[in-house]
Design an enzyme around this catalytic site. Structure first.
Site, PDB file in Angstrom:
ATOM      1  N   THR A   1       0.800  -1.312  -0.063  1.00  9.61           N
ATOM      2  CA  THR A   1      -0.065  -0.009   0.020  1.00  9.61           C
ATOM      3  C   THR A   1       0.818   1.395   0.005  1.00  9.61           C
ATOM      4  O   THR A   1       0.198   2.332  -0.071  1.00  9.61           O
ATOM      5  CB  THR A   1      -0.938  -0.066   1.297  1.00  9.61           C
ATOM      6  OG1 THR A   1      -0.091  -0.166   2.450  1.00  9.61           O
ATOM      7  CG2 THR A   1      -1.914  -1.295   0.970  1.00  9.61           C
ATOM      8  N   GLY A   2       2.060   1.226   0.151  1.00  6.97           N
ATOM      9  CA  GLY A   2       2.977   2.284   0.186  1.00  6.97           C
ATOM     10  C   GLY A   2       3.426   3.036  -1.171  1.00  6.97           C
ATOM     11  O   GLY A   2       2.760   2.441  -2.202  1.00  6.97           O
TER      12      GLY A   2
ATOM     13  N   ARG B   1      -3.200  -2.427   9.852  1.00  5.19           N
ATOM     14  CA  ARG B   1      -4.181  -1.264   9.928  1.00  5.19           C
ATOM     15  C   ARG B   1      -4.615  -1.402   8.055  1.00  5.19           C
ATOM     16  O   ARG B   1      -5.564  -0.894   7.850  1.00  5.19           O
ATOM     17  CB  ARG B   1      -3.677  -0.107  10.007  1.00  5.19           C
ATOM     18  CG  ARG B   1      -2.924   0.770   9.244  1.00  5.19           C
ATOM     19  CD  ARG B   1      -2.610   2.066   9.856  1.00  5.19           C
ATOM     20  NE  ARG B   1      -1.625   2.530   9.077  1.00  5.19           N
ATOM     21  CZ  ARG B   1      -0.245   2.457   9.067  1.00  5.19           C
ATOM     22  NH1 ARG B   1       0.099   1.456  10.269  1.00  5.19           N
ATOM     23  NH2 ARG B   1       0.374   2.860   8.046  1.00  5.19           N
ATOM     24  N   SER B   2      -3.864  -1.901   7.168  1.00  6.96           N
ATOM     25  CA  SER B   2      -4.439  -1.868   5.739  1.00  6.96           C
ATOM     26  C   SER B   2      -4.933  -3.341   5.420  1.00  6.96           C
ATOM     27  O   SER B   2      -5.518  -3.446   4.233  1.00  6.96           O
ATOM     28  CB  SER B   2      -2.934  -1.708   4.957  1.00  6.96           C
ATOM     29  OG  SER B   2      -2.548  -0.351   5.333  1.00  6.96           O
TER      30      SER B   2
ATOM     31  N   CYS C   1      17.840   4.832  -4.362  1.00  5.94           N
ATOM     32  CA  CYS C   1      17.510   4.980  -5.856  1.00  5.94           C
ATOM     33  C   CYS C   1      18.325   5.884  -6.330  1.00  5.94           C
ATOM     34  O   CYS C   1      18.553   6.047  -7.764  1.00  5.94           O
ATOM     35  CB  CYS C   1      16.156   5.719  -5.680  1.00  5.94           C
ATOM     36  SG  CYS C   1      15.977   6.796  -4.408  1.00  5.94           S
TER      37      CYS C   1
ATOM     38  N   SER D   1       9.744  12.857  -3.922  1.00  2.00           N
ATOM     39  CA  SER D   1       9.370  11.655  -3.541  1.00  2.00           C
ATOM     40  C   SER D   1      10.555  10.557  -3.271  1.00  2.00           C
ATOM     41  O   SER D   1      10.125   9.550  -2.560  1.00  2.00           O
ATOM     42  CB  SER D   1       8.720  11.160  -4.920  1.00  2.00           C
ATOM     43  OG  SER D   1       9.393  10.743  -5.751  1.00  2.00           O
TER      44      SER D   1
ATOM     45  N   GLN E   1      17.821  15.599  -6.358  1.00  2.00           N
ATOM     46  CA  GLN E   1      16.926  14.460  -6.023  1.00  2.00           C
ATOM     47  C   GLN E   1      15.465  14.966  -5.834  1.00  2.00           C
ATOM     48  O   GLN E   1      15.123  16.042  -5.391  1.00  2.00           O
ATOM     49  CB  GLN E   1      17.647  13.789  -4.703  1.00  2.00           C
ATOM     50  CG  GLN E   1      18.695  13.069  -5.149  1.00  2.00           C
ATOM     51  CD  GLN E   1      19.147  12.385  -3.718  1.00  2.00           C
ATOM     52  OE1 GLN E   1      20.495  12.177  -3.414  1.00  2.00           O
ATOM     53  NE2 GLN E   1      18.500  11.653  -3.194  1.00  2.00           N
TER      54      GLN E   1
ATOM     55  N   ARG F   1      18.477  17.949  -2.851  1.00  2.00           N
ATOM     56  CA  ARG F   1      17.260  17.861  -3.015  1.00  2.00           C
ATOM     57  C   ARG F   1      16.649  18.986  -3.857  1.00  2.00           C
ATOM     58  O   ARG F   1      17.046  20.099  -3.577  1.00  2.00           O
ATOM     59  CB  ARG F   1      16.528  17.675  -1.614  1.00  2.00           C
ATOM     60  CG  ARG F   1      14.960  17.327  -1.841  1.00  2.00           C
ATOM     61  CD  ARG F   1      14.991  15.881  -1.974  1.00  2.00           C
ATOM     62  NE  ARG F   1      15.193  15.123  -0.902  1.00  2.00           N
ATOM     63  CZ  ARG F   1      15.248  13.853  -0.947  1.00  2.00           C
ATOM     64  NH1 ARG F   1      14.991  13.163  -1.674  1.00  2.00           N
ATOM     65  NH2 ARG F   1      15.804  13.022   0.217  1.00  2.00           N
TER      66      ARG F   1
ATOM     67  N   ARG G   1      21.825  -3.975   2.411  1.00  2.00           N
ATOM     68  CA  ARG G   1      22.727  -3.803   1.222  1.00  2.00           C
ATOM     69  C   ARG G   1      24.068  -3.858   1.313  1.00  2.00           C
ATOM     70  O   ARG G   1      24.781  -4.374   0.370  1.00  2.00           O
ATOM     71  CB  ARG G   1      22.421  -2.240   0.744  1.00  2.00           C
ATOM     72  CG  ARG G   1      20.932  -1.835   0.165  1.00  2.00           C
ATOM     73  CD  ARG G   1      20.794  -0.450  -0.132  1.00  2.00           C
ATOM     74  NE  ARG G   1      19.442  -0.355  -0.828  1.00  2.00           N
ATOM     75  CZ  ARG G   1      18.807   0.659  -0.313  1.00  2.00           C
ATOM     76  NH1 ARG G   1      19.394   1.595   0.304  1.00  2.00           N
ATOM     77  NH2 ARG G   1      17.493   0.729  -0.567  1.00  2.00           N
TER      78      ARG G   1
ATOM     79  N   HIS H   1      15.157  11.166 -10.219  1.00  2.00           N
ATOM     80  CA  HIS H   1      16.133  11.630  -9.627  1.00  2.00           C
ATOM     81  C   HIS H   1      17.098  12.256 -11.009  1.00  2.00           C
ATOM     82  O   HIS H   1      17.074  11.181 -11.978  1.00  2.00           O
ATOM     83  CB  HIS H   1      16.978  10.600  -8.727  1.00  2.00           C
ATOM     84  CG  HIS H   1      16.591  10.737  -7.254  1.00  2.00           C
ATOM     85  ND1 HIS H   1      15.497  11.414  -6.983  1.00  2.00           N
ATOM     86  CD2 HIS H   1      16.798   9.759  -6.379  1.00  2.00           C
ATOM     87  CE1 HIS H   1      15.240  11.102  -5.648  1.00  2.00           C
ATOM     88  NE2 HIS H   1      15.945  10.012  -5.284  1.00  2.00           N
TER      89      HIS H   1
HETATM   90  C1  2RA Z   1      16.012   9.853  -1.271  1.00  2.00           C
HETATM   91  N1  2RA Z   1      17.299   8.041  -1.898  1.00  2.00           N
HETATM   92  O1  2RA Z   1      15.978  10.247  -2.235  1.00  2.00           O
HETATM   93  C2  2RA Z   1      16.520   8.372  -0.975  1.00  2.00           C
HETATM   94  C3  2RA Z   1      15.619   7.611  -0.832  1.00  2.00           C
HETATM   95  N2  2RA Z   1      15.837   6.241  -0.631  1.00  2.00           N
HETATM   96  O2  2RA Z   1      15.811  10.447  -0.274  1.00  2.00           O
END
Ligand code: 2RA
Length: 353
Positions: A14-15, A42-43, A132, A162, A159, A249, A102, A256
């Site tokens: 559900t994410g 809860r889902s 990501c 999301s 980045q 960001r 990882r 990204h």
């Molecule tokens: C971010 N790469 O963009 C991370 C998420 N795993 O915050």
């Protein structure tokens, strides 16, 4: 198992990534028998569309993994850390999209276009999916490495919100509403008073760029910057690869981008890089600046490949290239790569590889 389609569990259905996963499972070649959707209690009971059917979500429990061959995890680190080993103990191969495993030497870190065969060696029954930001550039670097021998990487990321999950998206959208139609962004600090909640970001994201992603690690590095370094080394099998990253960001919802300076053992040419990258699976070259053609998140979002453009040979170094890459962080950066790994395992379990 030969002849029978393997069963699949999607944990975290559900994410934000789980939602993209259901879309992928509905549109990629159908290699799966039963698909079971698993989420927090809860889902449980919710119905979600997958492969044209309405599937009921079941609560995460040991029993939920009964009869499952492959279990994909799109959940926070601590949930994966607890439950992926349980799924593996129940006989499933766990494909984990969190950061929990990882860098575990007994867990392969797999990008099918680069190191698919690593998926076979999984002593813990767990395979990890990279972060990501690493995934946004590694398919391109892997292809170039095969031909030129990668020596070092300097990367600066751009980045998307999301990457910080649904709260990241919600924060950016709320801030954009507040700044729309104003003259904000003309005086020091004028945004801070107006955008309100900073959500998961340490500074306003609307009309701004924020040189930070992840958590603070030693000597001022962010966790995200260290992930790019450590994961690239592991995936490429280059434990001493020199990698230096700065993560930033930007006010983009999804996709990204990474500006990459890559140095090689051999001399490079732009024509050679184009040829290699055009032939590389999962890569699209969009590189005609005279025609205004280069990848941007606005065009890449919702697509599967890694897009690369602005390919130049470094002016002062014939062994280095400058590249700009974009990848949808929820697709190749998360759900798609996880689905691809799971499909590699499905082929192995079905005796097709
Ligand atoms: C971010 N790469 O963009 C991370 C998420 N795993 O915050």
């Amino acid at each position: 198992m030969t002849g029978k389609k393997p069963t699949l569990a999607v944990v975290g259905a559900t994410g934000a990534v789980g939602t993209v996963m259901l879309d992928l499972l509905s549109t990629r070649e159908d290699v799966w028998g039963e698909i079971r959707l698993i989420a927090s209690p809860r889902s449980a009971g919710r119905k979600l569309a997958c492969r044209g059917e309405q599937l009921e979500v079941v609560a995460l429990s040991e029993e939920a993994f009964e009869g499952i061959d492959v279990a994909m995890f799109d959940v926070p680190d601590e949930v994966s850390a607890q439950w992926a080993p349980i799924a593996a103990a129940k006989g499933a191969v766990a494909v984990d999209n969190s950061g929990a495993f990882r860098m575990d030497p007994q867990v392969p870190l797999v990008v099918p276009e680069v190191n698919a065969s690593a998926a076979r060696n999984r002593p813990k029954g767990i395979i990890a999916n990279p972060n990501c930001t690493t995934l946004s550039m590694i398919v391109v670097l892997g292809a170039l490495h095969q031909r030129y021998g990668l020596a070092s990487v300097v990367a600066a990321s751009y980045q998307a919100a999301s990457g910080a999950g649904q709260p990241g998206i919600d924060t950016l959208r709320a801030q954009m509403e507040k700044v729309s139609g104003t003259n904000l962004g003309t005086h020091p600090g004028d945004l801070r008073g107006v955008v309100g909640d900073l959500g998961p970001f340490p500074a306003p994201l609307a009309l701004n760029v924020v040189p930070w992603a992840g958590s603070l690690k030693e000597d001022g590095w962010s966790s995200e910057e260290l992930k790019i370094r450590n994961e690239s080394r592991k995936i490429l099998g280059l434990p001493n690869l020199r990698v230096s990253a700065t993560c930033v960001r930007v006010p983009v919802v999804t996709t990204h981008s990474v500006s990459v300076h890559a140095s090689f053992e051999d001399e490079v040419t732009v024509a050679g890089a184009h040829e290699i990258l055009r032939a590389a699976p999962g890569v699209v070259v969009l590189d005609d600046p005279a025609a205004g053609e280069f990848p941007t998140p606005a065009d890449v979002v919702g697509t599967d490949p890694t897009w690369v453009g602005r390919i130049r040979r470094t002016l002062d170094d014939p062994k280095s290239l400058e590249l700009f890459v974009c990848g949808d962080n929820l697709r190749k950066g998360a759900a798609l790569n996880t689905a691809q790994i799971a499909e590699v395992v499905a082929a192995e379990l079905s005796g097709k590889s």
